[in-house]
Design an enzyme around this catalytic site. Structure first.
Site, PDB file in Angstrom:
ATOM      1  N   GLU A 187       0.678  -1.357   0.166  1.00 60.79           N
ATOM      2  CA  GLU A 187      -0.120  -0.020   0.044  1.00 60.79           C
ATOM      3  C   GLU A 187       0.893   1.303   0.012  1.00 60.79           C
ATOM      4  O   GLU A 187       0.687   2.172   0.966  1.00 60.79           O
ATOM      5  CB  GLU A 187      -0.691   0.101   1.127  1.00 60.79           C
ATOM      6  CG  GLU A 187      -2.065  -1.091   1.167  1.00 60.79           C
ATOM      7  CD  GLU A 187      -3.240  -0.897   2.295  1.00 60.79           C
ATOM      8  OE1 GLU A 187      -3.104  -0.276   3.200  1.00 60.79           O
ATOM      9  OE2 GLU A 187      -4.230  -1.626   1.798  1.00 60.79           O
TER      10      GLU A 187
ATOM     11  N   GLU B 108      -5.330  -8.314  -0.383  1.00 57.90           N
ATOM     12  CA  GLU B 108      -6.000  -8.169   0.673  1.00 57.90           C
ATOM     13  C   GLU B 108      -7.419  -7.926   0.324  1.00 57.90           C
ATOM     14  O   GLU B 108      -7.597  -6.809  -0.408  1.00 57.90           O
ATOM     15  CB  GLU B 108      -5.328  -6.864   1.501  1.00 57.90           C
ATOM     16  CG  GLU B 108      -4.342  -7.003   2.125  1.00 57.90           C
ATOM     17  CD  GLU B 108      -3.741  -6.030   3.059  1.00 57.90           C
ATOM     18  OE1 GLU B 108      -4.592  -5.186   3.697  1.00 57.90           O
ATOM     19  OE2 GLU B 108      -2.400  -5.712   3.176  1.00 57.90           O
TER      20      GLU B 108
END
Ligand code: AHR
Length: 500
Positions: A177, A296
């Site tokens: 991320e 995710e």
């Protein structure tokens, strides 16, 4: 206004193949966050611990799900992690402040313990390298530590820690991320692209067999989405094999009708990134392919606690899942099959305690509602994904407009002469009659049928009532004239296992 059909029909043809289903679509994720590692998979103080401190009851539940790969060690934790902290003699490992989750990291569990865990549950390790505070040199060193034969510094270090043979880790995430301002060492897309490309080159020089996963947007609501993805991919295209997506769903407005239509959003996310992949491939005149890794994904909105108050193994984000969450998870996995041509990896975030289908106390293990669809897909979806033609009554949703009540996917495994059909009835009040027709070879019989259903979308499992919402085996209908008729209860997920 055309009249609404009262019954649904679905048509299955084993010639209408979308793509082979990548087994890695049924993968998990473990982060040093909350009680995922400590008190989750590793808990020497539990009566269920084996001689390595691994929880035997958790291992058994994970084996039942059969996650094909496990992503580790983060997550936001990754971007401040020094992997050398977690190897070597345990009594010499440092205690550190983990800035991502404001927790104390004891480092009693690290890379080699993770490899032992992967062997114990028969899953493929998917390691991640730190692109926040970590350097490209440290990333390359970790590949050497894990994958190089003895004879050089980091491979010899591994041998000195008791592992002479390389771990041969194939899948590697290049950061986590990195588009998010919350990320330790967050970078702009081009900065990340350049760093990731150079890290990737060094990692691949150590081991040309590694498969690398680039960071994509943290979710589709990011202001930089999907430009971040285009920029990073244009820089790294030749060096990576997968591009990551993350997404956490939630019923934040308590609008269950829209919540149960979320597959529309999931599909849109994949389609947009598929478009970006095609654009970059064309722009670069490349023959190389990059696929999507949804590494995710889960429901996460009720317990979003993220600060551990500088304690060890704090209770963080221990989401309790209910029936409607399980139906969202089921249709999410339907999307995995429907997009199997471009989506090749998907990791449930996470595997134990933290936003997870499994919850532990020191001596007990609870399976939340979402455990059941995840386990059923993992067990039964195999071979190729089929493009099912569906006619269904529909209803209005505030968020996505008119949506069909039925959400379906199917798989067919020619080698084993088996098939599976996964069906969600989104209606909260109505049973839905369904005619299921096979257009080419029909199965001789439905070998098994499983169903998860209930009247209350908010119903959940607890340690006191662990079997409130579970999948049950139900009597399958007989196949007649290459078809079966079903009556799908409201708020239900039904799986048919067929044998040709
Ligand atoms: O899975 C929990 C967190 O969600 C991860 O650490 C991060 O990558 C995401 O924001």
């Amino acid at each position: 206004m055309p009249s609404q059909p009262t019954k649904a029909r679905a048509y299955i043809d084993t010639n209408r193949v979308i793509s082979p289903i990548s087994p890695l679509l049924f993968s998990g994720f473990l982060e040093h966050m909350g009680r995922a590692i400590y008190e989750g998979i590793y808990d020497p103080a539990s009566p269920h611990a084996d001689e390595r401190g691994l929880r035997k009851d958790v291992l058994a539940a994970l084996k039942e799900v059969n996650y094909r790969a496990m992503r580790y060690p983060g997550g936001n934790f990754l971007s401040g992690y020094r992997w050398l902290d977690g190897v070597g003699p345990r009594d010499q490992r440092p205690r550190r402040r983990d800035l991502a989750w404001q927790s104390i990291e004891t480092n009693q569990f690290g890379t080699n313990e993770f490899m032992e865990f992967c062997k114990a549950v028969n899953t493929e390790p998917m390691l991640a390298v730190n692109m926040g505070t970590g350097t490209i040199q440290e990333a390359a060193n970790l590949v050497e530590y894990c994958n190089a034969p003895v004879g050089t510094q980091y491979a010899d270090l591994r041998a000195s820690h008791g592992y002479r043979e390389p771990h041969n880790v194939k899948y590697w995430c290049v950061g986590n991320e990195m588009d998010g301002p919350w990320q330790i060492g967050h970078l702009e897309a081009a900065e990340y692209g350049l760093k990731a490309r150079e890290a990737a080159k060094m990692m691949r020089w150590h081991d040309p067999a590694v498969q690398l996963i680039l960071c994509g947007s943290s979710n589709s609501a990011m202001p930089t989405y999907p430009e971040w993805d285009r920029v990073a991919l244009e820089i790294c295209w030749d060096q990576v094999n997968y591009h990551s997506m993350h997404y956490y769903a939630g019923n934040r407005d308590n609008d269950t009708t829209s919540y149960l239509a979320l597959s529309a959003e999931f599909e849109n996310f994949v389609d947009t990134l598929d478009g970006v992949l095609r654009y970059v491939k064309a722009k670069r005149r490349s023959k190389h392919d990059v696929y999507l890794s949804w590494d995710e994904w889960n429901v996460w909105y009720k317990d979003t606690s993220g600060s551990g108050g500088w304690t060890e193994a704090p209770h963080l984000s221990e989401e309790v899942y209910n029936l409607e969450d399980a139906l969202v998870v089921a249709q999410w996995m339907n999307v995995f099959l429907r997009k199997a041509d471009v989506l090749k990896i998907a990791c449930v975030a996470q595997a134990v305690n933290v936003i997870s289908p499994l919850h532990t106390t020191r001596d007990a293990l609870l399976k939340h509602t979402t455990y059941y669809p995840i386990m059923l897909f993992s067990k039964l979806a195999g071979g190729v994904a089929l493009d099912v033609a569906v006619q269904s009554p529909s209803h209005d949703t505030a968020r996505f407009g008119v949506m069909p009540l039925l959400d379906v996917s199917a798989s067919y495994d020619e080698a084993n002469s088996t098939g599976a059909i996964f069906i969600v009835n989104r209606s909260q009040t109505e049973s839905l009659p369904l005619e299921l027709h096979w257009q080419d070879r029909a199965p001789q019989r439905i070998s098994a049928m499983y169903q998860l259903a209930g009247n209350d979308p908010k119903a959940f499992n607890s340690l006191e009532n662990p079997n409130n919402i579970v999948s049950v085996s139900v009597q399958p209908p007989a196949v007649k004239d290459k078809a079966v008729e079903l009556l799908l209860p409201p708020l239900s997920f039904t799986v048919l296992e067929t044998r040709l």
